[in-house]
Design a protein around this motif. Structure first.
Motif, mmCIF file in Angstrom:
data_model
loop_
_atom_site.group_PDB
_atom_site.id
_atom_site.type_symbol
_atom_site.label_atom_id
_atom_site.label_comp_id
_atom_site.label_asym_id
_atom_site.label_seq_id
_atom_site.Cartn_x
_atom_site.Cartn_y
_atom_site.Cartn_z
ATOM 1 N N VAL A 142 0.859 -1.186 0.000
ATOM 2 C CA VAL A 142 0.000 0.000 0.000
ATOM 3 C C VAL A 142 0.894 1.233 0.000
ATOM 4 N N LEU A 143 0.674 2.089 -0.982
ATOM 5 C CA LEU A 143 1.414 3.337 -1.096
ATOM 6 C C LEU A 143 0.696 4.408 -0.277
ATOM 7 N N LEU A 144 1.439 5.086 0.608
ATOM 8 C CA LEU A 144 0.863 6.155 1.417
ATOM 9 C C LEU A 144 1.205 7.511 0.807
ATOM 10 N N ASP A 145 0.362 8.493 1.035
ATOM 11 C CA ASP A 145 0.576 9.893 0.619
ATOM 12 C C ASP A 145 0.287 10.145 -0.853
ATOM 13 N N TYR A 146 0.725 9.252 -1.725
ATOM 14 C CA TYR A 146 0.552 9.472 -3.157
ATOM 15 C C TYR A 146 -0.143 8.288 -3.805
ATOM 16 N N SER A 147 -0.754 8.561 -4.960
ATOM 17 C CA SER A 147 -1.353 7.496 -5.766
ATOM 18 C C SER A 147 -0.703 7.555 -7.141
ATOM 19 N N ILE A 148 0.116 6.557 -7.466
ATOM 20 C CA ILE A 148 0.806 6.516 -8.757
ATOM 21 C C ILE A 148 0.339 5.272 -9.499
ATOM 22 N N ASN A 149 -0.456 5.485 -10.537
ATOM 23 C CA ASN A 149 -1.083 4.369 -11.244
ATOM 24 C C ASN A 149 -0.070 3.376 -11.790
ATOM 25 N N THR A 150 1.058 3.901 -12.286
ATOM 26 C CA THR A 150 2.024 3.023 -12.941
ATOM 27 C C THR A 150 2.679 2.032 -11.981
ATOM 28 N N LEU A 151 2.603 2.287 -10.682
ATOM 29 C CA LEU A 151 3.189 1.349 -9.724
ATOM 30 C C LEU A 151 2.347 0.081 -9.586
ATOM 31 N N GLY A 152 1.046 0.225 -9.820
ATOM 32 C CA GLY A 152 0.183 -0.948 -9.802
ATOM 33 C C GLY A 152 -0.159 -1.477 -8.426
ATOM 34 N N CYS A 153 0.218 -0.764 -7.358
ATOM 35 C CA CYS A 153 -0.114 -1.232 -6.011
ATOM 36 C C CYS A 153 -1.261 -0.401 -5.437
ATOM 37 N N HIS A 154 -1.768 -0.834 -4.302
ATOM 38 C CA HIS A 154 -2.833 -0.096 -3.631
ATOM 39 C C HIS A 154 -2.303 1.243 -3.120
ATOM 40 N N SER A 155 -3.218 2.169 -2.828
ATOM 41 C CA SER A 155 -2.784 3.465 -2.292
ATOM 42 C C SER A 155 -3.856 4.072 -1.399
ATOM 43 N N VAL A 156 -3.386 4.786 -0.391
ATOM 44 C CA VAL A 156 -4.262 5.598 0.456
ATOM 45 C C VAL A 156 -3.604 6.975 0.539
ATOM 46 N N ILE A 158 -4.258 11.573 0.410
ATOM 47 C CA ILE A 158 -5.210 12.647 0.680
ATOM 48 C C ILE A 158 -5.259 13.572 -0.528
ATOM 49 N N ASP A 159 -6.274 14.380 -0.573
ATOM 50 C CA ASP A 159 -6.453 15.314 -1.684
ATOM 51 C C ASP A 159 -5.561 16.532 -1.452
ATOM 52 N N ASP A 160 -4.298 16.418 -1.874
ATOM 53 C CA ASP A 160 -3.342 17.515 -1.698
ATOM 54 C C ASP A 160 -3.779 18.774 -2.429
ATOM 55 N N TYR A 161 -4.360 18.582 -3.596
ATOM 56 C CA TYR A 161 -4.836 19.726 -4.384
ATOM 57 C C TYR A 161 -5.851 20.542 -3.584
ATOM 58 N N TYR A 162 -6.835 19.863 -3.012
ATOM 59 C CA TYR A 162 -7.868 20.566 -2.243
ATOM 60 C C TYR A 162 -7.278 21.197 -0.988
ATOM 61 N N GLY A 163 -6.315 20.518 -0.360
ATOM 62 C CA GLY A 163 -5.663 21.082 0.818
ATOM 63 C C GLY A 163 -4.946 22.374 0.496
ATOM 64 N N GLY A 164 -4.185 22.388 -0.608
ATOM 65 C CA GLY A 164 -3.501 23.611 -1.023
ATOM 66 C C GLY A 164 -4.472 24.713 -1.390
ATOM 67 N N VAL A 287 -3.633 22.736 7.615
ATOM 68 C CA VAL A 287 -4.516 21.790 6.943
ATOM 69 C C VAL A 287 -4.280 20.420 7.580
ATOM 70 N N ALA A 288 -5.303 19.888 8.212
ATOM 71 C CA ALA A 288 -5.158 18.638 8.961
ATOM 72 C C ALA A 288 -5.317 17.428 8.051
ATOM 73 N N GLN A 289 -4.351 16.511 8.156
ATOM 74 C CA GLN A 289 -4.458 15.230 7.468
ATOM 75 C C GLN A 289 -5.150 14.218 8.386
ATOM 76 N N PRO A 290 -6.041 13.390 7.854
ATOM 77 C CA PRO A 290 -6.738 12.384 8.673
ATOM 78 C C PRO A 290 -5.838 11.161 8.901
ATOM 79 N N ILE A 291 -4.823 11.316 9.753
ATOM 80 C CA ILE A 291 -3.791 10.291 9.887
ATOM 81 C C ILE A 291 -4.358 8.967 10.406
ATOM 82 N N GLN A 292 -5.269 9.048 11.361
ATOM 83 C CA GLN A 292 -5.847 7.816 11.897
ATOM 84 C C GLN A 292 -6.619 7.061 10.812
#
Length: 334
Positions: A142-156, A158-164, A287-292
């Protein structure tokens, strides 16, 4: 009195066969909840059995970053509740070490891997090749922080764009037009729209021209914030959006050290909402990240993937939240 498997099975509400397979670490298609219940009942009844040590691996880019301290704490607690230990490795901002960490965990035969990538990575090929090899060996990632399609693994992530966007729009609503931005990494073509993109979108919406001279590309560190603050001040900014709380802490220390009033002279917004920023003399707007939630969803995905290793890739994007505190205020009169 000798404890029998039949007694444990009855107490746990499962068949004797299911109970035996679970306690002998044999493959069985039951939920993690059922496994944990059988194991718990066996322990409570004093049954002695050979318990498999179950481990998840977690790779972070920097143990000195307090955000990752919170990630480690939340992931560890969640993993422990589910019956897993956590093996933690630090990449220390070294791309080759990041790959070595991933190799080490796969060779250690952990049950699953979570990885927060070094944000400066621009070449994904060495990593994607290794990720595919590990996944083929039935170790979910599971990839944290980012979602990179080419890696082919799961990801969790946050919406960095909306946070900025939220952080910048808040400053604009207070009358700020000359807003400095301190980034932790350059615009990375590998990553989805990030905090800089959200920053630009809020400026554009308010018809404020984007000025690249007010954007500093650095690192997610206190030192970066401290040394970037005077550069932006000389350019006449009235507010600063720091791309994480570590950068914001550096800016905060510089402003206080040089008797620059917050927020009367300079407004300051961070990103992450690490615990320390709410207890400062001037609590930080951030900007709070939902870490839990990140930890819980990541562990849930790993457990589901162990049960069903051929399941489709899961990509979850969680929403951040703007927390307004004492470091932002109306633009000063010029």
């Amino acid at each position: 009195m000798k404890i029998r498997l039949k007694d444990i099975a009855e107490a746990a509400g499962v068949s004797s066969t299911t109970c035996s397979l679970i306690l002998n670490n044999k493959p069985i298609n039951v939920s993690e909840e059922t496994k944990n219940k059988v194991i718990q009942v066996a322990q409570e009844m004093g049954y002695t059995y050979k318990q498999k040590i179950r481990n998840f691996g977690l790779i972070v880019p920097d143990l000195g970053n307090l955000y990752y301290t919170e990630v480690i704490k939340n992931v560890s607690h969640t993993a422990q509740r589910c019956g897993y230990n956590l093996v933690i490795l630090d990449s220390n901002f070294n791309l080759k070490q990041e790959v070595r960490n991933l190799q080490q965990l796969s060779q250690s035969k952990v049950d699953g891997i979570l990885i927060a990538l070094i944000s400066e990575r621009t070449d994904i090929f060495p990593l994607s090749t290794l990720v595919r090899k590990i996944s083929n060996n039935r170790i979910p990632i599971v990839l944290l922080d980012y979602s990179i399609n080419t890696l082919g693994c799961h990801s969790v992530s946050i919406d960095d764009y909306y946070g900025g966007y939220m952080a910048t729009k808040h400053l604009i609503s207070l009358g700020h037009r000359k807003i400095g931005c301190i980034c932790g990494n350059a615009e990375n073509p590998l990553l989805p729209p990030n905090r800089v993109a959200g920053f630009k979108a809020a400026l554009s919406e308010a018809m404020i021209p984007y000025n690249e001279n007010l954007v500093i590309n650095g690192h997610f560190t206190v030192e970066c914030g401290y040394h970037s603050a005077p550069v932006l001040l000389k350019k006449g900014v009235t507010a600063i959006f720091a791309h994480n709380d570590m950068i914001a802490l550096g800016v905060y220390h510089y402003l206080r050290e040089h008797h620059i009033r917050i927020p009367e002279d300079i407004s300051l917004v961070g990103f992450d909402d690490i615990p320390i920023v709410s207890s400062m003399e001037l609590p930080l707007t951030t900007v709070a990240q939902p870490i839990q939630a990140i930890a819980e969803r990541s562990i849930e995905i790993l457990q589901d993937s162990i049960q069903n290793p051929t399941a489709d890739r899961i990509a979850i994007t969680l929403q951040p939240e703007l927390v307004i505190r004492s470091t932002t205020g109306p633009v000063r009169s010029l």
